[in-house]
Each structure stands twice: as structure tokens, then as C-alpha cells.
Write a protein that holds these residues in place. Structure first.
Motif, PDB file in Angstrom:
ATOM      1  N   SER A  37       0.885  -1.220   0.101  1.00  0.00           N
ATOM      2  CA  SER A  37      -0.026  -0.042   0.109  1.00  0.00           C
ATOM      3  C   SER A  37       0.939   1.019   0.004  1.00  0.00           C
ATOM      4  N   GLN A  38       0.326   2.340  -0.208  1.00  0.00           N
ATOM      5  CA  GLN A  38       1.148   3.787  -0.610  1.00  0.00           C
ATOM      6  C   GLN A  38       1.433   3.981   0.941  1.00  0.00           C
ATOM      7  N   TYR A  39       0.838   3.566   1.996  1.00  0.00           N
ATOM      8  CA  TYR A  39       1.118   3.917   3.552  1.00  0.00           C
ATOM      9  C   TYR A  39       2.515   3.236   3.641  1.00  0.00           C
ATOM     10  N   PHE A  40       2.752   2.021   3.017  1.00  0.00           N
ATOM     11  CA  PHE A  40       4.244   1.321   3.407  1.00  0.00           C
ATOM     12  C   PHE A  40       5.062   2.120   2.808  1.00  0.00           C
ATOM     13  N   HIS A  41       4.955   2.727   1.693  1.00  0.00           N
ATOM     14  CA  HIS A  41       6.116   3.527   0.767  1.00  0.00           C
ATOM     15  C   HIS A  41       6.078   4.858   1.508  1.00  0.00           C
ATOM     16  N   PHE A  42       5.128   5.445   1.978  1.00  0.00           N
ATOM     17  CA  PHE A  42       4.989   6.789   2.478  1.00  0.00           C
ATOM     18  C   PHE A  42       6.091   6.712   3.924  1.00  0.00           C
ATOM     19  N   HIS A  43       5.752   5.742   4.792  1.00  0.00           N
ATOM     20  CA  HIS A  43       6.431   5.437   5.827  1.00  0.00           C
ATOM     21  C   HIS A  43       7.985   5.140   5.593  1.00  0.00           C
ATOM     22  N   ALA A  44       8.343   4.520   4.523  1.00  0.00           N
ATOM     23  CA  ALA A  44       9.588   4.185   4.326  1.00  0.00           C
ATOM     24  C   ALA A  44      10.524   5.312   3.601  1.00  0.00           C
ATOM     25  N   VAL A  45       9.829   5.955   2.779  1.00  0.00           N
ATOM     26  CA  VAL A  45      10.564   7.430   2.450  1.00  0.00           C
ATOM     27  C   VAL A  45      10.929   8.311   3.676  1.00  0.00           C
ATOM     28  N   THR A  46       9.956   8.450   4.521  1.00  0.00           N
ATOM     29  CA  THR A  46       9.944   9.306   5.724  1.00  0.00           C
ATOM     30  C   THR A  46      11.177   8.795   6.700  1.00  0.00           C
ATOM     31  N   ALA A  47      10.923   7.527   7.004  1.00  0.00           N
ATOM     32  CA  ALA A  47      12.131   7.126   7.668  1.00  0.00           C
ATOM     33  C   ALA A  47      13.286   6.914   6.988  1.00  0.00           C
ATOM     34  N   VAL A  48      13.668   6.923   5.936  1.00  0.00           N
ATOM     35  CA  VAL A  48      15.014   7.122   5.276  1.00  0.00           C
ATOM     36  C   VAL A  48      15.620   8.445   5.578  1.00  0.00           C
ATOM     37  N   LEU A  49      14.606   9.468   5.229  1.00  0.00           N
ATOM     38  CA  LEU A  49      14.853  10.622   5.281  1.00  0.00           C
ATOM     39  C   LEU A  49      15.343  11.168   6.764  1.00  0.00           C
ATOM     40  N   TRP A  50      14.883  10.409   7.706  1.00  0.00           N
ATOM     41  CA  TRP A  50      15.133  10.792   9.022  1.00  0.00           C
ATOM     42  C   TRP A  50      16.677  10.129   9.355  1.00  0.00           C
ATOM     43  N   LEU A  51      16.839   9.050   8.712  1.00  0.00           N
ATOM     44  CA  LEU A  51      17.959   8.392   9.010  1.00  0.00           C
ATOM     45  C   LEU A  51      19.291   9.079   8.202  1.00  0.00           C
ATOM     46  N   LEU A  52      18.879   9.734   7.182  1.00  0.00           N
ATOM     47  CA  LEU A  52      19.861  10.645   6.290  1.00  0.00           C
ATOM     48  C   LEU A  52      19.997  11.770   7.112  1.00  0.00           C
ATOM     49  N   LEU A  53      19.173  12.316   7.718  1.00  0.00           N
ATOM     50  CA  LEU A  53      19.162  13.642   8.604  1.00  0.00           C
ATOM     51  C   LEU A  53      20.213  13.234   9.848  1.00  0.00           C
ATOM     52  N   LEU A  54      20.065  12.160  10.525  1.00  0.00           N
ATOM     53  CA  LEU A  54      21.022  11.509  11.537  1.00  0.00           C
ATOM     54  C   LEU A  54      22.480  11.610  11.050  1.00  0.00           C
ATOM     55  N   ILE A  55      22.439  11.214   9.803  1.00  0.00           N
ATOM     56  CA  ILE A  55      23.980  11.015   9.388  1.00  0.00           C
ATOM     57  C   ILE A  55      24.381  12.252   8.837  1.00  0.00           C
ATOM     58  N   VAL A  56      23.786  13.093   8.249  1.00  0.00           N
ATOM     59  CA  VAL A  56      24.433  14.398   7.804  1.00  0.00           C
ATOM     60  C   VAL A  56      24.603  15.577   8.752  1.00  0.00           C
ATOM     61  N   GLN A  57      23.815  15.463   9.852  1.00  0.00           N
ATOM     62  CA  GLN A  57      23.906  16.644  10.975  1.00  0.00           C
ATOM     63  C   GLN A  57      25.168  16.415  11.575  1.00  0.00           C
ATOM     64  N   PRO A  58      25.534  15.246  12.227  1.00  0.00           N
ATOM     65  CA  PRO A  58      26.919  15.365  12.916  1.00  0.00           C
ATOM     66  C   PRO A  58      28.138  15.548  11.780  1.00  0.00           C
ATOM     67  N   MET A  59      27.715  15.471  10.523  1.00  0.00           N
ATOM     68  CA  MET A  59      29.058  15.564   9.591  1.00  0.00           C
ATOM     69  C   MET A  59      29.101  16.925   9.400  1.00  0.00           C
ATOM     70  N   LEU A  60      27.944  17.827   9.437  1.00  0.00           N
ATOM     71  CA  LEU A  60      28.049  19.309   9.139  1.00  0.00           C
ATOM     72  C   LEU A  60      28.688  19.775  10.425  1.00  0.00           C
ATOM     73  N   ILE A  61      28.617  19.047  11.594  1.00  0.00           N
ATOM     74  CA  ILE A  61      29.132  19.723  12.725  1.00  0.00           C
ATOM     75  C   ILE A  61      30.498  19.611  12.828  1.00  0.00           C
ATOM     76  N   ARG A  62      31.011  18.306  12.393  1.00  0.00           N
ATOM     77  CA  ARG A  62      32.468  18.020  12.057  1.00  0.00           C
ATOM     78  C   ARG A  62      33.251  18.929  11.141  1.00  0.00           C
ATOM     79  N   THR A  63      32.588  19.291  10.183  1.00  0.00           N
ATOM     80  CA  THR A  63      33.290  20.040   9.148  1.00  0.00           C
ATOM     81  C   THR A  63      32.790  21.451   9.183  1.00  0.00           C
ATOM     82  N   LYS A  64      32.148  21.896  10.594  1.00  0.00           N
ATOM     83  CA  LYS A  64      31.897  23.413  11.022  1.00  0.00           C
ATOM     84  C   LYS A  64      31.236  24.045   9.982  1.00  0.00           C
TER      85      LYS A  64
END
Length: 229
Positions: A37-64
């Protein structure tokens, strides 16, 4: 404690996500059985975006790159509510008023929202206090561990319940205990992981022993009766 390298840990977690969800989700796109269902894909996309945010944010801090970090942080104010909506809709779609142990089954996705809310709420409330903000984001990220690890040990390694569930949630407590020990000499933020381990214990004990209070049973039936999906 240095959390600026947290992106390495969350990046490696992507591998676990792929492995854990491979049998029930990702592999379906290769064998032609992906009739989700579209609900599965909707959740998958948002969860992946959240995981990417968790990766990018500390990387940005480290690179100032603090300005970009703050800008993406503001994007989380939009992403997190959408992620919550995706979980609420998916759970509603998968359940119905005749579902056995309805209140308990509603608790399963909502308990992750409680953990996430605590971690993200702490991170936003103390966004100007780095030590506390970082810990809050770590806890919010840890809300992803149980759904991933339980699927891995059950669907990939074939361990049956309840052993599979116990082994799936064990890494949460191992990580938190290690973090609590490592931060024993820290001045700020030590309360975050202690509260987190208490909250995890609370939601897991209810999950394991199926402890459902009357108000939650009423909420579950009201929630399922809503015309959401």
C-alpha cells in the motif's frame, strides 16, 4: 563525550536496515511481488529521510558547517511530524476493530513514537546546549533500532519469538549502558540516557507482558474507529 562522529554509526546502521527489511520489503521489488500500500512507501521514505538527517547533521558539525546544520535542523520540524503521521497511518491501515489484542498491537508502533518524542523533544528543548542536544538526537535515532533488529533476528536469522524479540531489543540496552558508563565523568546531559533507558524499560515491559491499562484500550478502539485509511 564526542558525538560529532555519530554519522559513522548511523551510516553503518543503513546496512542493518537493508538486511532487516530485505525479506519483507526490499526484496519484493526484485521478485515482482511488491504490492504494498502507499502507506508502506510513505513510511519508508520518511524513515529513510530521518536516517539521512541523522547522518548528515553530525557530519556538518564536524566540518564546521554550522549554518547548514541549523538550516537542516529546521527542516526536521517538518519531517518529524510527517514521520509521525506515516507511522500512525501505517498502523491504522494494518489493524482493524476485530484485530485480536487490539490495544496491545496499537501499543507496538506507538511506543516507538513515545521514545522518539522524548529524544527529539529533548534535542529541540536544549538545542543551544550541545551536550544535551546531541544526546537527545542519539535517543531519537535509537528508536530505529528495535524495528530493524527484531526483523533481522526473526526474518533473516529465523529465531522464533519471544527469543527473537529479546535479542532484537538487547542492543538498545547494551548501547545505553555503554554510553552511561562512558559519560560518568561528564558534567552536562548525563540524565538523558538514564531517562531513556528507563523509558525503554517501561515501554518494553508493557510490550512483553501485554500490560494494557483501560484508558489505552479505549484509545486503541477510538483510534481504529477513525476514518484515517
Amino acid at each position: 563525550m564526542k558525538f560529532k562522529y555519530a554519522d559513522y554509526y548511523f551510516s553503518s546502521f543503513i546496512i542493518l536496515v537493508i538486511i532487516g527489511f530485505w525479506p519483507t520489503y526490499f526484496s519484493k521489488f526484485f521478485d515482482g511481488t511488491a504490492n504494498f500500500s502507499q502507506y508502506f512507501h510513505f513510511h519508508a521514505v520518511t524513515a529513510v529521510l530521518w536516517l539521512l538527517l541523522l547522518i548528515v547533521q553530525p557530519m556538518l558539525i564536524r566540518t564546521k558547517k554550522f549554518r547548514t546544520h541549523r538550516l537542516i535542523g529546521k527542516f526536521s520540524y517538518i519531517l518529524v511530524p510527517i514521520l509521525f503521521i506515516s507511522i500512525i497511518l501505517l498502523a491504522h491501515f494494518r489493524l482493524n476493530p476485530d484485530t485480536e489484542n487490539l490495544a496491545w498491537r496499537v501499543w507496538i508502533p506507538f511506543k516507538d513514537l513515545f521514545i522518539f518524542s522524548f529524544g527529539f523533544g529533548v534535542a529541540i528543548r536544549y538545542r543551544k546546549t550541545v551536550a544535551i542536544h546531541a544526546r537527545g538526537m542519539v535517543v531519537a535515532g535509537m528508536a530505529l533500532i528495535e524495528p530493524t533488529m527484531v526483523r533481522m533476528v526473526v526474518n533473516v536469522f529465523g529465531l522464533e519469538q519471544p527469543l527473537g524479540y529479546y535479542l532484537g531489543i538487547a542492543p538498545i540496552y547494551i548501547i545505553l549502558i555503554i554510553l552511561i558508563i562512558k559519560e560518568r565523568n561528564e558534567v552536562k546531559g548525563r540524565w538523558v540516557f538514564k531517562w531513556a533507558i528507563g523509558l525503554f524499560l517501561f515501554v518494553h515491559l508493557i510490550r512483553i507482558f501485554k500490560i494494557i491499562l483501560p484508558f489505552w484500550d479505549d484509545f486503541a478502539h477510538w483510534y481504529i474507529s477513525l476514518p484515517l485509511t
